[in-house]
Design a protein around this motif. Structure first.
Motif, mmCIF file in Angstrom:
data_model
loop_
_atom_site.group_PDB
_atom_site.id
_atom_site.type_symbol
_atom_site.label_atom_id
_atom_site.label_comp_id
_atom_site.label_asym_id
_atom_site.label_seq_id
_atom_site.Cartn_x
_atom_site.Cartn_y
_atom_site.Cartn_z
ATOM 1 N N ARG A 67 14.465 -44.421 61.612
ATOM 2 C CA ARG A 67 13.707 -44.951 60.473
ATOM 3 C C ARG A 67 12.406 -44.189 60.251
ATOM 4 N NH1 ARG A 67 11.640 -49.961 60.709
ATOM 5 N NH2 ARG A 67 11.465 -49.991 62.992
ATOM 6 N N PHE A 68 11.787 -43.726 61.334
ATOM 7 C CA PHE A 68 10.508 -43.019 61.248
ATOM 8 C C PHE A 68 10.721 -41.541 61.527
ATOM 9 C CE2 PHE A 68 7.468 -46.738 62.551
ATOM 10 C CZ PHE A 68 8.047 -47.545 61.592
ATOM 11 N N THR A 69 9.889 -40.713 60.898
ATOM 12 C CA THR A 69 9.937 -39.276 61.135
ATOM 13 C C THR A 69 8.518 -38.754 61.308
ATOM 14 O OG1 THR A 69 11.935 -39.054 59.784
ATOM 15 C CG2 THR A 69 10.692 -37.045 60.258
ATOM 16 N N ILE A 70 8.284 -38.028 62.392
ATOM 17 C CA ILE A 70 6.979 -37.411 62.635
ATOM 18 C C ILE A 70 7.078 -35.931 62.308
ATOM 19 C CG2 ILE A 70 7.459 -36.967 65.091
ATOM 20 C CD1 ILE A 70 4.480 -37.607 65.634
ATOM 21 N N SER A 71 6.026 -35.408 61.694
ATOM 22 C CA SER A 71 6.013 -33.995 61.337
ATOM 23 C C SER A 71 4.565 -33.509 61.332
ATOM 24 C CB SER A 71 6.643 -33.780 59.962
ATOM 25 O OG SER A 71 5.917 -34.468 58.954
ATOM 26 N N ARG A 72 4.393 -32.196 61.330
ATOM 27 C CA ARG A 72 3.047 -31.648 61.291
ATOM 28 C C ARG A 72 2.985 -30.509 60.287
ATOM 29 N NH1 ARG A 72 1.409 -30.773 67.150
ATOM 30 N NH2 ARG A 72 -0.302 -29.545 66.294
ATOM 31 N N ASP A 73 1.842 -30.428 59.593
ATOM 32 C CA ASP A 73 1.602 -29.434 58.555
ATOM 33 C C ASP A 73 0.418 -28.576 58.991
ATOM 34 O OD1 ASP A 73 0.942 -27.977 56.307
ATOM 35 O OD2 ASP A 73 1.269 -29.635 54.929
ATOM 36 N N SER A 74 0.697 -27.351 59.392
ATOM 37 C CA SER A 74 -0.364 -26.484 59.894
ATOM 38 C C SER A 74 -1.334 -26.055 58.801
ATOM 39 C CB SER A 74 0.239 -25.264 60.577
ATOM 40 O OG SER A 74 1.046 -24.544 59.666
ATOM 41 N N ALA A 75 -0.898 -26.059 57.561
ATOM 42 C CA ALA A 75 -1.779 -25.667 56.464
ATOM 43 C C ALA A 75 -2.861 -26.717 56.216
ATOM 44 C CB ALA A 75 -0.975 -25.444 55.195
ATOM 45 N N ASN A 77 -3.646 -29.111 58.777
ATOM 46 C CA ASN A 77 -4.093 -29.646 60.082
ATOM 47 C C ASN A 77 -3.848 -31.148 60.154
ATOM 48 O OD1 ASN A 77 -5.036 -27.078 60.863
ATOM 49 N ND2 ASN A 77 -6.989 -27.451 59.830
ATOM 50 N N THR A 78 -2.676 -31.541 59.725
ATOM 51 C CA THR A 78 -2.361 -32.962 59.602
ATOM 52 C C THR A 78 -0.980 -33.254 60.184
ATOM 53 O OG1 THR A 78 -3.728 -33.179 57.620
ATOM 54 C CG2 THR A 78 -2.060 -34.871 57.965
ATOM 55 N N VAL A 79 -0.886 -34.382 60.856
ATOM 56 C CA VAL A 79 0.396 -34.891 61.352
ATOM 57 C C VAL A 79 0.747 -36.127 60.544
ATOM 58 C CG1 VAL A 79 1.585 -35.929 63.320
ATOM 59 C CG2 VAL A 79 0.096 -33.946 63.652
ATOM 60 N N TYR A 80 2.009 -36.224 60.167
ATOM 61 C CA TYR A 80 2.467 -37.333 59.334
ATOM 62 C C TYR A 80 3.441 -38.216 60.099
ATOM 63 C CZ TYR A 80 0.632 -34.360 55.631
ATOM 64 O OH TYR A 80 -0.186 -33.580 54.860
ATOM 65 N N LEU A 81 3.459 -39.475 59.711
ATOM 66 C CA LEU A 81 4.485 -40.395 60.200
ATOM 67 C C LEU A 81 5.099 -41.048 58.970
ATOM 68 C CD1 LEU A 81 5.789 -41.591 62.785
ATOM 69 C CD2 LEU A 81 4.249 -43.547 62.507
ATOM 70 N N GLN A 82 6.286 -40.586 58.624
ATOM 71 C CA GLN A 82 7.020 -41.157 57.500
ATOM 72 C C GLN A 82 7.786 -42.365 58.017
ATOM 73 O OE1 GLN A 82 7.368 -40.349 54.112
ATOM 74 N NE2 GLN A 82 8.584 -42.229 54.029
ATOM 75 N N MET A 83 7.526 -43.526 57.419
ATOM 76 C CA MET A 83 8.136 -44.764 57.886
ATOM 77 C C MET A 83 9.006 -45.342 56.772
ATOM 78 S SD MET A 83 4.879 -46.448 59.906
ATOM 79 C CE MET A 83 3.994 -46.805 58.403
ATOM 80 N N ASN A 84 10.288 -45.428 57.018
ATOM 81 C CA ASN A 84 11.240 -45.974 56.056
ATOM 82 C C ASN A 84 11.868 -47.251 56.605
ATOM 83 O OD1 ASN A 84 10.848 -43.689 54.380
ATOM 84 N ND2 ASN A 84 12.444 -42.564 55.481
ATOM 85 N N SER A 85 12.479 -48.001 55.715
ATOM 86 C CA SER A 85 13.173 -49.238 56.096
ATOM 87 C C SER A 85 12.286 -50.120 56.964
ATOM 88 C CB SER A 85 14.475 -48.903 56.840
ATOM 89 O OG SER A 85 15.315 -48.098 56.047
ATOM 90 N N LEU A 86 11.079 -50.311 56.507
ATOM 91 C CA LEU A 86 10.104 -51.055 57.305
ATOM 92 C C LEU A 86 10.509 -52.513 57.473
ATOM 93 C CD1 LEU A 86 6.897 -49.405 55.923
ATOM 94 C CD2 LEU A 86 7.499 -49.544 58.337
ATOM 95 N N LYS A 87 10.167 -53.044 58.642
ATOM 96 C CA LYS A 87 10.494 -54.419 58.991
ATOM 97 C C LYS A 87 9.196 -55.182 59.284
ATOM 98 C CE LYS A 87 14.624 -52.722 61.414
ATOM 99 N NZ LYS A 87 15.347 -52.682 62.718
ATOM 100 N N PRO A 88 9.218 -56.497 59.167
ATOM 101 C CA PRO A 88 8.007 -57.259 59.503
ATOM 102 C C PRO A 88 7.497 -56.971 60.915
ATOM 103 C CG PRO A 88 9.522 -58.650 58.300
ATOM 104 C CD PRO A 88 10.246 -57.360 58.562
#
Length: 127
Positions: A67-75, A77-88
């Motif tokens: 459900r979640f995906t972590i990624s990093r963007d060197s341009a 200097n940021t790390v992302y956490l994409q969160m899908n199908s979120l639950k309570p």
């Protein structure tokens, strides 16, 4: 002293999506492995996901894998956490953290591996 700044939290309905960002300096970004943790009221701070310094390795908690995906963007200097199908049960304050050299032996899921923490961003998932 590294600084990490989280953003992107908010209120979302169950089934929805959010993307969290963790911004840091170029120096920290290029040397650190980054992790995301979360803490719900009255509970411990739990591991969510982590990404290696190169971005070549990622790890997820069982509760968020798929459900979640972590990624990093060197341009950026940021790390992302994409969160899908979120639950309570995903409701918590989310923190990013940096593991800088010498890297912690408990990386990726051990809190003690991380040297610097952000201030957190609230994620609330309504049912």
């Amino acid at each position: 002293q590294a600084q990490l700044v989280e953003s992107g939290g908010g209120l979302v309905q169950a089934g929805g999506s959010l993307t969290l960002s963790c911004a840091t300096s170029e120096r920290t970004f290029t040397s650190a492995a980054i992790g995301w943790f979360r803490q719900a009221p009255g509970k411990e701070r739990d591991f969510v996901a982590a990404i290696s310094r190169s971005g070549g390795a990622t790890t997820y908690a069982d509760s968020v894998r798929g459900r979640f995906t972590i990624s990093r963007d060197s341009a950026k200097n940021t790390v992302y956490l994409q969160m899908n199908s979120l639950k309570p049960e995903d409701t918590a304050v989310y923190y990013c953290a940096a593991d800088t050299p010498p890297y912690g032996s408990s990386w990726p899921s051990g809190r003690l591996a991380y040297d610097y923490w952000g201030q957190g961003t609230q994620v609330t998932v309504s049912s």
